[in-house]
Design a protein around this motif. Structure first.
Motif, mmCIF file in Angstrom:
data_model
loop_
_atom_site.group_PDB
_atom_site.id
_atom_site.type_symbol
_atom_site.label_atom_id
_atom_site.label_comp_id
_atom_site.label_asym_id
_atom_site.label_seq_id
_atom_site.Cartn_x
_atom_site.Cartn_y
_atom_site.Cartn_z
ATOM 1 N N ASN A 442 45.361 -35.918 87.172
ATOM 2 C CA ASN A 442 45.404 -36.062 88.444
ATOM 3 C C ASN A 442 46.666 -36.135 89.068
ATOM 4 O O ASN A 442 47.613 -35.550 88.937
ATOM 5 N N THR A 443 46.855 -37.216 89.825
ATOM 6 C CA THR A 443 48.331 -37.799 90.555
ATOM 7 C C THR A 443 49.245 -38.595 89.617
ATOM 8 O O THR A 443 48.588 -39.025 88.576
ATOM 9 N N ASP A 444 50.409 -38.449 90.107
ATOM 10 C CA ASP A 444 51.130 -39.404 89.250
ATOM 11 C C ASP A 444 50.894 -40.767 89.281
ATOM 12 O O ASP A 444 50.950 -41.695 88.385
ATOM 13 N N GLY A 445 50.524 -41.324 90.369
ATOM 14 C CA GLY A 445 49.929 -42.595 90.504
ATOM 15 C C GLY A 445 48.755 -42.914 89.743
ATOM 16 O O GLY A 445 48.840 -44.191 88.974
ATOM 17 N N ASN A 446 47.845 -42.006 89.719
ATOM 18 C CA ASN A 446 46.605 -42.193 88.818
ATOM 19 C C ASN A 446 47.043 -42.461 87.293
ATOM 20 O O ASN A 446 46.798 -43.278 86.707
#
Length: 558
Positions: A442-446
């Motif tokens: 998914n996202t970089d933060g995830n």
């Protein structure tokens, strides 16, 4: 088109003016350790106490996968009955969840809680974006949540909450009904309005008004009312945290994690986050509150932070980038450089960062992207690439440190060549899954939060069996499903069956069994390579009956 009943949604006038006020508030509020570590972890490991867990929602990634990581720690994690959890757009049974929390806390075995405010206050993540519960009702629930610390002062409470996202597309799958018609309009209205507030360019204001003009005023009012309701609840949460600390000299919540789900450089959500950051500084809560990009991974992070707090030790991270000249790149679905999110996720999880590569516990090996625009995993190039791209990491391959492989080269899936590189290290006996963490989803933060949290858990507990369970499933999901099989499945659904990738219910059993058969073969190869005995993939399923999410069950004995 919307029904008359839907058009009767609650409306409040003048909300845009309140957001302007919010913006101006945003502007104007401006070796002994080793002994402690051993002692604390001995106490942790000998404890028979338990952790109470309220997930963000019912999906595999936010619920069962958290329990998978939790098998690595000595304490048992107690989740609520799945029947009480949300079912996509059906909210959780909040009364049952509150009663369950009360009954469990009355037991002397509970010593910590990892709670999602979205679950306790709103009935889940989607419900927080859609519910018409009044501010006063939500505030009453917040009062009840906050009162738990007074009743049980010996219990450590960790709490997460989400700044409501603003997707840039037309779809109501996770949003109110009107996002199917006006999602792009509302996104751009928010983006350019906030950009105008920040830069003062009249053209941005005109652009914002152009985008919002086609949207019925009652829809704009409904959306802004709900945003303001949730934001004021978050403000009250920070106020409660400050008042409790000032009155009792103890923390109401051991740490508060405020995450930004699917965000950009500008938007009402960024204005809200900036306001919360300023309140955090004003209330002197910098050490008690983290505000950063993420959401679905936050329960992993809270679990790691709890472990770090109990150990009274911050694991030390040393950062290594595949491309050290591209750390300021801004990834998809986020509004800040990847280096900032790395720092914030590691600190939120209970770690700290060093510039000394010899005095560290964890090598954080980042497969970052070099391009101005981050590519999606399904569009990644493979021709002309080789595992030699990652020779920069070879220096740090050691069995004396935890290796954290953070795969953020692409969004929404793994870098296939990077996973090939990791597998080649195993084939040459240079690494073992018992002491490395991997994620690329998914996202970089995830991804970054997952890897940071898992590497901290590995550092403290070194539970080989549990870690192999968690990381083998991460590779299976991030590479074999997200980056590969999902695209094949979507093409099949769209081109052959006539079903929707957002609704597989017409033939759900077939899709689930087909994916399981394909992934079961892949999983067997992973377990063979990493010498994982007696671990089998028993089912694959779709938590929200769409292709985007996948869930797994195994024969692992908890």
């Amino acid at each position: 088109m919307p029904t008359q009943q839907e058009q009767n949604t609650i409306t409040i006038k003048g909300i845009t003016f309140i957001f302007v006020i919010l913006f101006f508030l945003t502007i104007n509020i401006n070796i002994n350790n080793n002994k402690v570590l051993c002692k604390s972890l001995n106490q942790f490991e000998s404890s028979s106490q338990q952790i109470l867990f309220l997930p963000l929602d019912e999906r595999y990634i936010t619920f069962e996968s958290v329990l998978n990581m939790g098998t690595a720690i000595p304490q048992q994690i107690l989740p609520p009955n799945v029947e009480w959890l949300p079912k996509h757009k059906q909210p959780a049974n909040i009364d049952e969840i509150h009663n369950w929390v009360d009954s469990q806390l009355a037991q002397s075995s509970i010593n910590a809680c990892i709670f999602s405010a979205e679950m306790y206050l709103y009935g889940g993540l989607i419900s927080s974006r859609e519910s018409n519960d009044t501010f006063l009702l939500i505030e009453k629930r917040l009062d009840k949540l906050s009162s738990l610390k007074l009743k049980y002062p010996q219990i450590k409470f960790y709490l997460s909450t989400v700044v409501m996202r603003i997707p840039s597309y037309n779809s109501d799958f996770e949003e109110p009904w009107y996002w199917a018609y006006y999602g792009v309009n509302l996104y751009n209205y928010s983006f350019y309005t906030h950009k105008y507030w920040v830069l003062g360019n009249p053209d941005d204001y005109k652009t914002a008004q152009t985008w919002v003009a086609p949207v019925p005023s009652y829809i704009v009012s409904d959306w802004e009312w709900r945003r303001l309701r949730n934001h004021n609840i978050s403000c009250n949460l920070l106020n409660y945290q400050q008042q409790h600390y000032n009155k009792y000299n103890t923390k109401l919540f051991e740490h508060i994690f405020i995450t930004l789900d699917d965000n950009a450089e500008y938007g009402f959500n960024i204005a809200e986050a900036n306001h919360l950051k300023n309140l955090t500084k004003q209330y002197k809560l910098d050490q008690q509150v983290s505000i950063y990009p993420g959401a679905d991974e936050v329960s992993y992070v809270m679990l790691a932070r709890l472990s770090s707090d109990i150990a009274k030790y911050q694991p030390v991270f040393y950062l290594v980038f595949r491309d050290p000249n591209a750390t300021e790149r801004i990834p998809n679905y986020e509004g800040q450089p990847v280096i900032d999110t790395i720092n914030q996720q590691i600190i939120a999880a209970g770690g700290k960062i060093t510039s000394d590569d010899t005095n560290t516990d964890i090598y954080f090996l980042v497969n970052n992207f070099s391009e101005e625009k981050q590519l999606e995993a399904p569009n990644q190039p493979t021709i002309g690439r080789s595992i030699n791209e990652f020779n920069c990491f070879d220096k740090y391959l050691t069995t004396s440190k935890v290796l954290a492989f953070a795969d953020v080269r692409f969004s929404n899936g793994a870098d296939l060549i990077f996973v090939d590189y990791i597998n080649s290290l195993r084939e040459s006996n240079q690494i073992d899954m018992s002491y490395f963490a991997y994620a690329g989803w998914n996202t970089d933060g995830n991804t970054l939060g997952t890897v940071a949290a898992n590497s901290i858990v590995i550092h403290f507990f070194k539970n080989v069996k549990a870690n192999k369970l968690f990381n083998s499933l991460r590779i299976l999901e991030d590479k074999n499903y997200q980056a590969l099989l999902r695209q094949e499945l979507q093409n099949y659904v769209n081109q052959v069956t006539g079903d929707s990738t957002n609704d597989l219910s017409n033939d759900l059993d077939f899709y689930s069994h087909y994916v399981w058969k394909r992934l079961n073969s892949d999983f067997n190869k992973i377990t063979d390579l990493y010498l994982i005995d007696n671990l089998n993939l028993t089912t694959a399923y779709f938590p929200w009956n769409r292709t985007f999410e996948i869930g797994f069950t195994t024969n692992f004995q908890f």
